[in-house]
Design a protein around this motif. Structure first.
Motif, PDB file in Angstrom:
ATOM      1  N   PRO A 178      16.474 -27.298  -3.710  1.00  0.00           N
ATOM      2  CA  PRO A 178      16.538 -25.831  -2.789  1.00  0.00           C
ATOM      3  C   PRO A 178      17.918 -25.357  -3.586  1.00  0.00           C
ATOM      4  O   PRO A 178      17.539 -24.309  -3.716  1.00  0.00           O
ATOM      5  N   GLU A 179      19.034 -26.537  -3.718  1.00  0.00           N
ATOM      6  CA  GLU A 179      20.331 -26.126  -3.629  1.00  0.00           C
ATOM      7  C   GLU A 179      19.949 -25.866  -5.745  1.00  0.00           C
ATOM      8  O   GLU A 179      21.268 -24.323  -6.328  1.00  0.00           O
ATOM      9  N   GLU A 212       9.895 -27.969   0.989  1.00  0.00           N
ATOM     10  CA  GLU A 212      10.874 -27.328   0.856  1.00  0.00           C
ATOM     11  C   GLU A 212      11.906 -26.635   1.332  1.00  0.00           C
ATOM     12  O   GLU A 212      12.804 -26.304   1.527  1.00  0.00           O
ATOM     13  N   ARG A 216      15.473 -26.024   2.429  1.00  0.00           N
ATOM     14  CA  ARG A 216      16.741 -25.493   2.773  1.00  0.00           C
ATOM     15  C   ARG A 216      17.177 -24.801   3.452  1.00  0.00           C
ATOM     16  O   ARG A 216      18.489 -24.588   3.588  1.00  0.00           O
ATOM     17  N   LEU A 319      13.562 -15.418   5.171  1.00  0.00           N
ATOM     18  CA  LEU A 319      14.482 -15.781   3.823  1.00  0.00           C
ATOM     19  C   LEU A 319      14.804 -14.325   3.269  1.00  0.00           C
ATOM     20  O   LEU A 319      14.406 -13.192   3.345  1.00  0.00           O
ATOM     21  N   THR A 321      17.601 -12.826  -0.385  1.00  0.00           N
ATOM     22  CA  THR A 321      17.910 -13.101  -1.294  1.00  0.00           C
ATOM     23  C   THR A 321      18.763 -12.110  -1.880  1.00  0.00           C
ATOM     24  O   THR A 321      18.713 -11.088  -1.699  1.00  0.00           O
ATOM     25  N   GLU A 326      19.107 -17.149  -2.542  1.00  0.00           N
ATOM     26  CA  GLU A 326      18.073 -17.497  -1.919  1.00  0.00           C
ATOM     27  C   GLU A 326      19.541 -17.387  -0.803  1.00  0.00           C
ATOM     28  O   GLU A 326      19.780 -19.171  -0.182  1.00  0.00           O
ATOM     29  N   PRO A 328      18.670 -19.148   3.417  1.00  0.00           N
ATOM     30  CA  PRO A 328      17.833 -18.930   4.810  1.00  0.00           C
ATOM     31  C   PRO A 328      18.506 -18.116   5.729  1.00  0.00           C
ATOM     32  O   PRO A 328      19.818 -18.450   5.508  1.00  0.00           O
TER      33      PRO A 328
END
Length: 495
Positions: A178-179, A212, A216, A319, A321, A326, A328
């Motif tokens: 996720p990073e 995933e 996150r 989530l 963005t 992104e 969380p």
């Protein structure tokens, strides 16, 4: 015509396997084929054959010995989500006479669990821990092909290039960091051909999404820890433009910087860095991450509003963005963003506290939460006096409302993935959630639109709603194959 599996074909997997085997033989022999393989299969066969994979005699190479696997597994970034994958997949795989497999990004099998009988069969064909299932090693297979294409895939019987695996069917989905977005590996469910189930691909894909999501969440915890540890460095700038960055350069918090990219290119020793808009800054290494200093003179005179996307209807973790980055969110922060999005003119601390907590609301608590939220999203997104969103907002729940206002019923259903923040007990959020569900339900039922009804029935709000199911059964024509599915479900709901 490309040969694509249908529900009817999968009800008789043996006959379907014979058809696939005939196509496999025809294509590889160069004869005119009665059907073409699916494009994903044809392209995979081409890659595999170019890598000199022999369709007639091939077993996967052993990459790791038993003594090496423990260290490799312990260091792998998917190790923390293995308990989730076990909980999600292993019991189902065991019951269905399948096995669950987890690979690394190179296609090496690191974990394999499930039905004992299937594990014994898998050992005989090299479907075992420590072997390589990349396409170039063993040809077309769900794990290797998912890694090669970057998307979920199910491989049936003779869609495997190597004939040894024509009695197997497998479904796999890739997992990403996720990073960084880097490929971490794949999860796979494999089993004998006779136990194939059309829902297996959806199950594996959903499990990959859950894994995933957990990654996150773990990243968000690390980010919050880093912010708490290093926030004093940003505050020490006393209003001068600066930002806290992760070790990989992701922007975690910023002050007076205008618009920043989601990630800044960093070097381990710091130094001067150039932003995409031409501004220059200095990177100061911290114990973990970096402090970015910018000069006020370097700030552009005007910057466009940041773009804020909110995904709160998916049923998963909320989530946000911000300009593609992104973030969380905790449930409380998602509730705050929901209320601010619904009140573009802004809310005072007292009013926001009341909407969040009811009569027990405390504006002091709200101010603390807003401070944390501004640190996470950036002060350019969340403004004060009053609290409001100074961003171009694209929220899924607002899109549903807008589509319903325009009478675009199908579009509203397409946007509606489920209830708004279903775990929220905030009075105002609960009211919005119930209002939105009731509105879309009424509009869909009254529309008698087959596609809208089918789409709404496929959500958690509509699946067990007798009135929705009845309307769907009435709207579907007799020749539509979906009608039998809906009628069967209606019979199950009958008292």
């Amino acid at each position: 015509m490309a040969l694509r599996p249908t529900a009817e074909m999968l009800r008789d997997p043996i006959s379907y396997a014979r058809l696939l085997s005939r196509v496999h033989d025809e294509v590889l022999s160069g004869e005119p084929a009665s059907h073409a393989p699916r494009p994903v299969i044809s392209q995979s066969w081409d890659r595999s054959l170019a890598a000199r994979v022999d369709p007639d005699s091939k077993l996967p190479p052993q990459v790791y010995g038993r003594g090496e696997l423990d260290d490799v597994r312990a260091a792998h970034p998917l190790a923390p989500v293995l308990p989730l994958l076990r909980e999600t997949l292993v019991s189902i795989a065991d019951d269905a006479q399948h096995i669950m497999i987890v690979t690394d990004a190179e296609g090496h099998i690191l974990w394999r669990e499930g039905s004992t009988g299937v594990c014994v069969r898998a050992d005989r064909v090299g479907l075992a821990e420590g072997t390589s299932w990349a396409e170039e090693a063993i040809g077309t297979n769900a794990m290797g092909t998912a890694l090669a294409t970057g998307g979920p895939v199910q491989i049936y019987s003779a869609e495997h290039l190597v004939r040894t695996y024509h009695t197997w069917t497998c479904a796999a989905a890739p997992l990403h960091d996720p990073e960084t977005g880097a490929l971490l590996g794949a999860i796979d469910v494999s089993g004998p051909l006779r136990t194939v189930h059309p829902a297996m691909l959806a199950l594996v894909t959903a499990s990959a999404g859950l894994a995933e999501g957990q990654l996150r969440a773990q990243l968000a915890v690390r980010d919050e820890r880093l912010r708490r540890t290093n926030m004093r460095h940003l505050e020490a700038l006393r209003g001068e433009p600066g930002a806290l960055l992760s070790a990989t350069g992701r922007v975690l918090a910023a002050e007076s910087c205008g618009q920043l990219p989601s990630t800044v290119e960093v070097r381990s020793r710091g130094g001067t860095v150039a932003l995409p808009d031409g501004r220059l800054g200095e990177l100061e290494p911290l114990s973990e991450g970096f402090l970015l200093r910018l000069h006020r003179a370097a700030l552009p005179r005007s910057t466009p509003a940041p773009r804020l996307n909110l995904t709160f209807l998916s049923g998963g973790e909320p989530l946000a963005t911000v300009d593609g980055r992104e973030i969380p969110l905790t449930l409380r922060h998602a509730e705050i963003l929901t209320l601010l999005a619904l009140h573009p003119g802004g809310l005072t601390a007292d009013r926001l506290a009341f909407q969040l907590y009811g009569d027990a609301g405390n504006p002091v608590t709200v101010r603390a939460e807003i401070h944390r939220l501004r640190t996470q999203l950036g002060s350019a997104v969340v403004r004060t006096r009053p609290y409001r969103l100074a961003a171009d907002i694209d929220a899924d729940f607002l899109r549903v409302r807008d589509a319903l206002r325009r009478g675009a019923v199908r579009q509203a259903v397409a946007f509606f993935d489920g209830p708004l923040l279903p775990d929220s007990e905030s009075p105002a959020v609960r009211e919005e959630r119930e209002s939105l569900e009731a509105l879309i339900r009424r509009v869909v039922v009254e529309s008698a639109d087959t596609e809208a009804l089918w789409g709404f029935w496929d959500t958690s709000c509509g699946v067990d709603d007798p009135e929705v199911v009845a309307a769907l059964c009435a709207a579907l024509p007799a020749e539509d194959p979906r009608r039998s599915v809906a009628l069967t479900h209606q019979a199950r709901l009958a008292p």
